[in-house]
Design a protein around this motif. Structure first.
Motif, PDB file in Angstrom:
ATOM      1  N   SER A 233     -14.048 -21.306  39.850  1.00  0.00           N
ATOM      2  CA  SER A 233     -14.738 -20.389  39.381  1.00  0.00           C
ATOM      3  C   SER A 233     -14.539 -19.362  38.494  1.00  0.00           C
ATOM      4  CB  SER A 233     -15.543 -18.981  40.722  1.00  0.00           C
ATOM      5  OG  SER A 233     -14.803 -18.559  40.741  1.00  0.00           O
ATOM      6  N   ASN A 234     -14.539 -19.306  37.622  1.00  0.00           N
ATOM      7  CA  ASN A 234     -14.429 -17.748  36.362  1.00  0.00           C
ATOM      8  C   ASN A 234     -12.965 -19.240  35.182  1.00  0.00           C
ATOM      9  OD1 ASN A 234     -14.605 -15.418  34.708  1.00  0.00           O
ATOM     10  ND2 ASN A 234     -12.610 -14.976  36.093  1.00  0.00           N
ATOM     11  N   PHE A 235     -13.579 -20.376  35.452  1.00  0.00           N
ATOM     12  CA  PHE A 235     -12.271 -20.992  35.036  1.00  0.00           C
ATOM     13  C   PHE A 235     -11.698 -20.583  33.483  1.00  0.00           C
ATOM     14  CE2 PHE A 235      -9.758 -25.138  33.684  1.00  0.00           C
ATOM     15  CZ  PHE A 235      -8.784 -24.856  34.946  1.00  0.00           C
ATOM     16  N   ILE A 236      -9.774 -20.791  32.827  1.00  0.00           N
ATOM     17  CA  ILE A 236     -10.019 -20.402  32.278  1.00  0.00           C
ATOM     18  C   ILE A 236      -9.132 -21.546  31.123  1.00  0.00           C
ATOM     19  CG2 ILE A 236      -7.930 -19.001  30.051  1.00  0.00           C
ATOM     20  CD1 ILE A 236      -8.672 -16.844  32.582  1.00  0.00           C
ATOM     21  N   GLU A 237      -9.158 -21.737  30.223  1.00  0.00           N
ATOM     22  CA  GLU A 237      -9.176 -23.190  29.710  1.00  0.00           C
ATOM     23  C   GLU A 237      -7.349 -22.993  29.284  1.00  0.00           C
ATOM     24  OE1 GLU A 237     -10.914 -23.869  26.153  1.00  0.00           O
ATOM     25  OE2 GLU A 237     -12.695 -24.382  27.045  1.00  0.00           O
ATOM     26  N   LYS A 238      -7.349 -24.340  29.357  1.00  0.00           N
ATOM     27  CA  LYS A 238      -5.123 -24.169  29.779  1.00  0.00           C
ATOM     28  C   LYS A 238      -4.714 -23.511  28.118  1.00  0.00           C
ATOM     29  CE  LYS A 238      -3.812 -28.109  30.863  1.00  0.00           C
ATOM     30  NZ  LYS A 238      -3.292 -29.509  30.833  1.00  0.00           N
ATOM     31  N   LYS A 239      -5.337 -23.577  26.999  1.00  0.00           N
ATOM     32  CA  LYS A 239      -5.415 -23.347  26.058  1.00  0.00           C
ATOM     33  C   LYS A 239      -5.151 -22.036  26.110  1.00  0.00           C
ATOM     34  CE  LYS A 239      -8.114 -23.610  22.384  1.00  0.00           C
ATOM     35  NZ  LYS A 239      -9.404 -23.478  21.524  1.00  0.00           N
ATOM     36  N   ASN A 240      -6.126 -21.111  26.363  1.00  0.00           N
ATOM     37  CA  ASN A 240      -6.362 -19.369  25.950  1.00  0.00           C
ATOM     38  C   ASN A 240      -4.755 -19.556  27.667  1.00  0.00           C
ATOM     39  OD1 ASN A 240      -8.672 -19.774  24.741  1.00  0.00           O
ATOM     40  ND2 ASN A 240      -9.532 -20.147  26.756  1.00  0.00           N
ATOM     41  N   VAL A 241      -4.730 -20.244  28.299  1.00  0.00           N
ATOM     42  CA  VAL A 241      -3.486 -19.319  29.231  1.00  0.00           C
ATOM     43  C   VAL A 241      -2.011 -19.303  29.182  1.00  0.00           C
ATOM     44  CG1 VAL A 241      -1.955 -19.885  31.909  1.00  0.00           C
ATOM     45  CG2 VAL A 241      -5.008 -20.114  31.244  1.00  0.00           C
ATOM     46  N   ILE A 242      -2.111 -20.677  27.857  1.00  0.00           N
ATOM     47  CA  ILE A 242      -1.080 -20.572  27.318  1.00  0.00           C
ATOM     48  C   ILE A 242      -0.810 -19.791  26.709  1.00  0.00           C
ATOM     49  CG2 ILE A 242       0.830 -22.320  25.536  1.00  0.00           C
ATOM     50  CD1 ILE A 242      -1.047 -24.822  26.893  1.00  0.00           C
ATOM     51  N   PHE A 243      -1.830 -19.453  25.197  1.00  0.00           N
ATOM     52  CA  PHE A 243      -1.581 -18.204  24.182  1.00  0.00           C
ATOM     53  C   PHE A 243      -1.440 -16.777  25.225  1.00  0.00           C
ATOM     54  CE2 PHE A 243      -4.017 -21.106  21.089  1.00  0.00           C
ATOM     55  CZ  PHE A 243      -3.107 -21.142  20.585  1.00  0.00           C
ATOM     56  N   LYS A 244      -2.161 -16.241  26.179  1.00  0.00           N
ATOM     57  CA  LYS A 244      -2.411 -15.360  26.786  1.00  0.00           C
ATOM     58  C   LYS A 244      -0.662 -15.148  27.616  1.00  0.00           C
ATOM     59  CE  LYS A 244      -6.711 -13.742  28.456  1.00  0.00           C
ATOM     60  NZ  LYS A 244      -7.471 -13.548  29.669  1.00  0.00           N
ATOM     61  N   THR A 245      -0.175 -16.554  28.194  1.00  0.00           N
ATOM     62  CA  THR A 245       0.797 -16.191  28.856  1.00  0.00           C
ATOM     63  C   THR A 245       2.334 -15.970  27.955  1.00  0.00           C
ATOM     64  OG1 THR A 245       0.277 -18.021  30.488  1.00  0.00           O
ATOM     65  CG2 THR A 245       2.793 -17.330  30.247  1.00  0.00           C
ATOM     66  N   LEU A 246       2.431 -17.147  27.098  1.00  0.00           N
ATOM     67  CA  LEU A 246       3.110 -16.986  25.543  1.00  0.00           C
ATOM     68  C   LEU A 246       3.202 -14.843  25.309  1.00  0.00           C
ATOM     69  CD1 LEU A 246       2.785 -20.109  23.599  1.00  0.00           C
ATOM     70  CD2 LEU A 246       4.397 -19.007  24.993  1.00  0.00           C
ATOM     71  N   GLY A 247       2.055 -14.471  24.550  1.00  0.00           N
ATOM     72  CA  GLY A 247       1.619 -13.620  24.597  1.00  0.00           C
ATOM     73  C   GLY A 247       2.140 -12.430  25.718  1.00  0.00           C
ATOM     74  N   PHE A 248       2.626 -12.536  26.810  1.00  0.00           N
ATOM     75  CA  PHE A 248       2.601 -11.738  28.070  1.00  0.00           C
ATOM     76  C   PHE A 248       4.810 -11.663  28.087  1.00  0.00           C
ATOM     77  CE2 PHE A 248      -1.173 -11.212  30.159  1.00  0.00           C
ATOM     78  CZ  PHE A 248      -1.415  -9.535  30.196  1.00  0.00           C
ATOM     79  N   THR A 249       4.620 -12.087  27.226  1.00  0.00           N
ATOM     80  CA  THR A 249       6.224 -13.274  27.446  1.00  0.00           C
ATOM     81  C   THR A 249       7.080 -13.143  26.275  1.00  0.00           C
ATOM     82  OG1 THR A 249       5.757 -15.007  28.881  1.00  0.00           O
ATOM     83  CG2 THR A 249       8.362 -14.824  27.953  1.00  0.00           C
ATOM     84  N   PHE A 250       6.312 -13.384  25.069  1.00  0.00           N
ATOM     85  CA  PHE A 250       7.207 -12.830  23.539  1.00  0.00           C
ATOM     86  C   PHE A 250       6.583 -11.593  22.547  1.00  0.00           C
ATOM     87  CE2 PHE A 250       7.675 -17.376  24.284  1.00  0.00           C
ATOM     88  CZ  PHE A 250       9.283 -17.259  24.392  1.00  0.00           C
ATOM     89  N   LEU A 251       5.612 -10.976  23.663  1.00  0.00           N
ATOM     90  CA  LEU A 251       5.293  -9.798  22.992  1.00  0.00           C
ATOM     91  C   LEU A 251       6.385  -8.680  23.518  1.00  0.00           C
ATOM     92  CD1 LEU A 251       1.840 -10.091  21.517  1.00  0.00           C
ATOM     93  CD2 LEU A 251       3.493 -10.658  20.140  1.00  0.00           C
ATOM     94  N   ASN A 252       7.033  -8.733  24.306  1.00  0.00           N
ATOM     95  CA  ASN A 252       7.358  -7.567  25.770  1.00  0.00           C
ATOM     96  C   ASN A 252       8.317  -7.383  25.277  1.00  0.00           C
ATOM     97  OD1 ASN A 252       8.170  -5.907  27.902  1.00  0.00           O
ATOM     98  ND2 ASN A 252       7.896  -7.147  29.022  1.00  0.00           N
ATOM     99  N   PRO A 253       9.343  -6.303  24.988  1.00  0.00           N
ATOM    100  CA  PRO A 253      10.369  -5.873  23.475  1.00  0.00           C
ATOM    101  C   PRO A 253      11.038  -6.120  25.040  1.00  0.00           C
ATOM    102  CG  PRO A 253       8.871  -3.883  23.452  1.00  0.00           C
ATOM    103  CD  PRO A 253       8.001  -5.431  24.225  1.00  0.00           C
ATOM    104  N   HIS A 254      10.358  -5.611  26.632  1.00  0.00           N
ATOM    105  CA  HIS A 254      11.628  -4.879  27.510  1.00  0.00           C
ATOM    106  C   HIS A 254      11.948  -7.049  27.896  1.00  0.00           C
ATOM    107  CE1 HIS A 254      11.015  -1.107  28.072  1.00  0.00           C
ATOM    108  NE2 HIS A 254       9.731  -1.503  28.081  1.00  0.00           N
ATOM    109  N   VAL A 255      10.896  -7.709  27.734  1.00  0.00           N
ATOM    110  CA  VAL A 255      11.800  -8.873  27.703  1.00  0.00           C
ATOM    111  C   VAL A 255      13.280  -9.567  26.933  1.00  0.00           C
ATOM    112  CG1 VAL A 255      11.904 -11.891  27.463  1.00  0.00           C
ATOM    113  CG2 VAL A 255       9.776 -10.569  28.818  1.00  0.00           C
ATOM    114  N   TYR A 256      13.486  -9.000  25.988  1.00  0.00           N
ATOM    115  CA  TYR A 256      14.472  -8.732  24.574  1.00  0.00           C
ATOM    116  C   TYR A 256      15.626  -7.934  25.015  1.00  0.00           C
ATOM    117  CZ  TYR A 256      11.130 -11.224  22.091  1.00  0.00           C
ATOM    118  OH  TYR A 256       9.981 -12.599  21.456  1.00  0.00           O
ATOM    119  N   SER A 257      15.360  -6.774  25.945  1.00  0.00           N
ATOM    120  CA  SER A 257      16.225  -6.270  26.501  1.00  0.00           C
ATOM    121  C   SER A 257      17.308  -6.820  27.347  1.00  0.00           C
ATOM    122  CB  SER A 257      15.501  -4.905  26.302  1.00  0.00           C
ATOM    123  OG  SER A 257      14.171  -5.066  27.090  1.00  0.00           O
ATOM    124  N   ASP A 258      16.400  -7.262  28.469  1.00  0.00           N
ATOM    125  CA  ASP A 258      17.062  -8.004  29.629  1.00  0.00           C
ATOM    126  C   ASP A 258      17.239  -8.740  30.012  1.00  0.00           C
ATOM    127  OD1 ASP A 258      15.816  -5.681  30.784  1.00  0.00           O
ATOM    128  OD2 ASP A 258      14.035  -6.530  31.324  1.00  0.00           O
TER     129      ASP A 258
END
Length: 206
Positions: free
Chosen positions: A101-126
């Protein structure tokens, strides 16, 4: 091996703080959707950034200017606002937490994961700045062990929260409970948005 342990403990102490990326991983685990893929992307991204910081720290101090950090902060705020809006928009939608139920396509999940990862400046600071700066005086072999230790902490952390969330999802197959979870996610994301926005205002008031 002592440098591997040092890297593991240092990396774990940095990543334990709950942020937007970790909340997203937990949410995917609760929904049982692409858990392995999400955890793998987050862990590999950390691996890349950790070693990037270790070996290119001096280059990053030259090119990672306050203006670049401002741009990353603005992009993250836009990303978070869109995420919050999508959560609010679908708030009254009945959600049952299972694999179909409420399944998210693999492509959308990949883009969301990359967004939460590489658009987070604290990832770079850490990863890039803190770990790179901390290990700058190590010998080359010590840097390798330190980086492997820190990267191992990331792999264990992401896969742990992803699959533990998936395990507990069987106890959360209730639309009312999921609404409470969504309220928490919306409020938490909103607080993160305010925190990042404060950094943006500090840049203009400096």
């Amino acid at each position: 091996m002592e440098f591997a342990l040092l890297g593991f403990l240092t990396g774990l102490s940095l990543i334990l703080a709950i942020g937007a990326q970790n909340i997203f991983v937990i949410e995917q685990g609760l929904k049982k959707q692409h858990v392995f893929l999400v955890c793998l992307i987050c862990a590999i991204a950390d691996f890349i950034l950790i070693f990037l910081g270790i070996f290119l720290f001096h280059y990053f101090t030259q090119y990672f200017t306050p203006t670049i950090e401002l741009v990353l902060n603005i992009l993250l705020v836009i990303f978070l606002i869109h995420f919050i809006y999508s959560k609010i928009k679908s708030f009254n939608t009945q959600v049952m937490i299972d694999q179909n139920s409420n399944f998210i396509e693999k492509k959308n999940v990949i883009f969301k994961t990359l967004g939460f990862t590489f658009l987070n400046p604290h990832v770079y600071s850490d990863t890039v700045f803190f770990l790179g700066n901390f290990s700058k005086s190590f010998l080359i072999l010590e840097k390798y062990f330190f980086g492997i230790g820190a990267a191992t902490a990331s792999f264990l952390f992401f896969f742990s929260i992803g699959y533990l969330s998936q395990y507990f999802s069987s106890y959360l197959n209730n639309k009312n409970i999921w609404k409470y979870i969504n309220i928490f996610i919306i409020l938490f994301m909103f607080l993160i948005t305010l925190y990042i926005s404060r950094d943006i205002l500090k840049f203009y008031n400096a």
